[in-house]
Design an enzyme around this catalytic site. Structure first.
Site, PDB file in Angstrom:
ATOM      1  N   ARG A 242       0.859  -1.176   0.000  1.00 50.55           N
ATOM      2  CA  ARG A 242       0.000   0.000   0.000  1.00 50.55           C
ATOM      3  C   ARG A 242       0.898   1.229   0.000  1.00 50.55           C
ATOM      4  O   ARG A 242       1.951   1.244   0.649  1.00 50.55           O
ATOM      5  CB  ARG A 242      -0.920   0.020   1.227  1.00 50.55           C
ATOM      6  CG  ARG A 242      -2.120  -0.908   1.121  1.00 50.55           C
ATOM      7  CD  ARG A 242      -3.089  -0.468   0.024  1.00 50.55           C
ATOM      8  NE  ARG A 242      -4.261  -1.329  -0.112  1.00 50.55           N
ATOM      9  CZ  ARG A 242      -4.404  -2.282  -1.053  1.00 50.55           C
ATOM     10  NH1 ARG A 242      -3.450  -2.515  -1.926  1.00 50.55           N
ATOM     11  NH2 ARG A 242      -5.513  -2.986  -1.110  1.00 50.55           N
ATOM     12  N   GLU A 271      -3.090   7.597  -4.264  1.00 48.54           N
ATOM     13  CA  GLU A 271      -3.276   7.227  -5.661  1.00 48.54           C
ATOM     14  C   GLU A 271      -4.731   7.423  -6.091  1.00 48.54           C
ATOM     15  O   GLU A 271      -5.623   7.314  -5.248  1.00 48.54           O
ATOM     16  CB  GLU A 271      -2.818   5.772  -5.897  1.00 48.54           C
ATOM     17  CG  GLU A 271      -3.642   4.716  -5.182  1.00 48.54           C
ATOM     18  CD  GLU A 271      -3.103   3.297  -5.401  1.00 48.54           C
ATOM     19  OE1 GLU A 271      -1.949   3.032  -5.061  1.00 48.54           O
ATOM     20  OE2 GLU A 271      -3.898   2.472  -5.912  1.00 48.54           O
ATOM     21  N   HIS A 289      -0.702   0.403 -10.170  1.00 49.05           N
ATOM     22  CA  HIS A 289      -1.419  -0.585  -9.325  1.00 49.05           C
ATOM     23  C   HIS A 289      -1.899  -1.789 -10.150  1.00 49.05           C
ATOM     24  O   HIS A 289      -3.103  -2.053 -10.251  1.00 49.05           O
ATOM     25  CB  HIS A 289      -2.591   0.080  -8.587  1.00 49.05           C
ATOM     26  CG  HIS A 289      -2.969  -0.644  -7.325  1.00 49.05           C
ATOM     27  ND1 HIS A 289      -3.457  -0.021  -6.216  1.00 49.05           N
ATOM     28  CD2 HIS A 289      -2.928  -1.956  -6.993  1.00 49.05           C
ATOM     29  CE1 HIS A 289      -3.713  -0.904  -5.254  1.00 49.05           C
ATOM     30  NE2 HIS A 289      -3.394  -2.105  -5.724  1.00 49.05           N
TER      31      HIS A 289
HETATM   32  C1  DGY Z   1      -5.890  -5.802  -3.418  1.00 42.02           C
HETATM   33  O1  DGY Z   1      -6.571  -6.773  -3.721  1.00 42.02           O
HETATM   34  O2  DGY Z   1      -5.873  -5.330  -2.290  1.00 42.02           O
HETATM   35  C2  DGY Z   1      -5.037  -5.223  -4.470  1.00 42.02           C
HETATM   36  O3  DGY Z   1      -4.314  -4.130  -4.068  1.00 42.02           O
HETATM   37  C3  DGY Z   1      -5.844  -4.933  -5.707  1.00 42.02           C
HETATM   38  O4  DGY Z   1      -4.959  -5.212  -6.752  1.00 42.02           O
END
Ligand code: DGY
Length: 323
Positions: A242, A271, A289
């Site tokens: 993250r 983001e 991402h």
């Molecule tokens: C999640 O599933 O948390 C991812 O970051 C999405 O790609």
């Protein structure tokens, strides 16, 4: 009996939307725009199930909207730091996520970023597109070896272990990890992994540091100026976890001063707005991402949400409960 009303905040792969529509009265976000807080509040008032994603913020003041109809948030994604879990519990809303099905695709992106950062892949691509390549020479764009280097993993859950597997067996990398409790002995033995006693030990001894801890208050800016200074100046930082785990400004300063050799990022604080400081640096590889962004993975994520809704609306315990 009227059908259960379900809202998807974003479009999903067509195959899994179609399956969902056979079972429920589904509303799609036809132009796939990111929902505002008010749109999410309204959704919570009109639908039995709302299926948000990582890009939908669900803080307390959204979850506490009056006259709620929503009983379950079927999150399309494994991370749920965008949802205030304590408030969801207090409001009696069940929350589920999608663990397991995006492990390999996310570990693949972490490995992609590691290779891009080490071998200056994004920089080389930009050079060619800018028509600046003047030809091969022995000192051109020298970079860092991946094979045989040491990879330090912060967090050692499914995705970190999948990356460790690829790195150790594919690239002969030595594996260090940081986790509050020791990992499964069989996994540790297979990967010949070493548990570090502190973040300092891991940062000081790694050639590559890859982040795999959850986001949220506990890990916010875990990688700050102080911790960046503990890394080898030749080391690279990889983040597929993250964005807010890393203090962006501190990382930009470290990359700019070459106190950190490079970074590969898939996630960002705030983001999709990217700190402009990253955009002028050559020693950072940036992806939008993409961790779970393969067609098969996104279908599997949708199917996981579906399985949780099925369990919930047939009165059974949900499979992937986080609240
Ligand atoms: C999640 O599933 O948390 C991812 O970051 C999405 O790609």
């Amino acid at each position: 009996m009227s059908k259960v009303k379900v809202l998807l905040t974003r479009r999903w792969p067509a195959a899994v939307e179609a399956t969902l529509m056979q079972r429920y009265e589904v509303t799609l976000n036809s132009d796939d725009h990111p929902f505002s807080a008010d749109e999410i509040r309204t959704a919570l008032q009109y639908y039995d199930a709302v299926c948000p994603t990582v890009c939908d913020a669900l803080p307390a003041d959204v979850l506490q909207v009056s006259n709620k109809r929503c009983k379950i948030l079927g999150n399309f994604g494994v991370g749920y730091n965008h949802i205030d879990i304590a408030t969801a519990k207090a409001e009696g809303i069940v929350v589920t996520n999608t663990p397991g099905v995006l492990t390999q695709s996310t570990a693949d992106i972490a490995m992609t970023l590691l290779l891009m950062s080490a071998r200056r892949g994004a920089e080389g691509d930009r050079m060619i597109r800018a028509n600046q390549w003047t030809g091969w020479c022995p000192t051109h764009m020298l970079s860092t070896d991946v094979t045989g280097a040491t990879l330090g993993l912060i967090g050692f859950g499914r995705i970190a272990q999948a990356m460790a597997h690829k790195a150790h067996f594919g690239f002969g990398m030595r594996i260090l990890y940081l986790k509050p409790t020791p990992a499964d002995p069989a996994t540790v033995a297979q990967l010949q992994a070493t548990r570090c006693d502190s973040i300092a030990e891991l940062l000081e001894n790694s050639d590559f540091v890859s982040l795999h801890c959850p986001g949220g208050a506990e890990t916010k800016h875990l990688i700050n100026a102080e911790n960046l200074a503990l890394m080898k100046p030749t080391a690279h930082l990889i983040n597929t976890a993250r964005g807010d785990v890393v203090d962006s400004q501190a990382l930009i300063t470290a990359l700019h001063n070459r106190q950190s050799a490079g970074a590969g990022l898939d996630v960002y604080e705030g983001e999709p707005n990217i700190h402009p400081g990253f955009l002028t640096l050559d020693n950072v590889a940036l992806l939008p991402h993409l961790g779970s962004a393969t067609l098969n993975t996104r279908i599997a994520m949708g199917e996981k949400v579906l399985a949780n809704l099925e369990a919930f609306f047939s009165g059974k315990e949900v499979i992937d409960r986080v609240a």
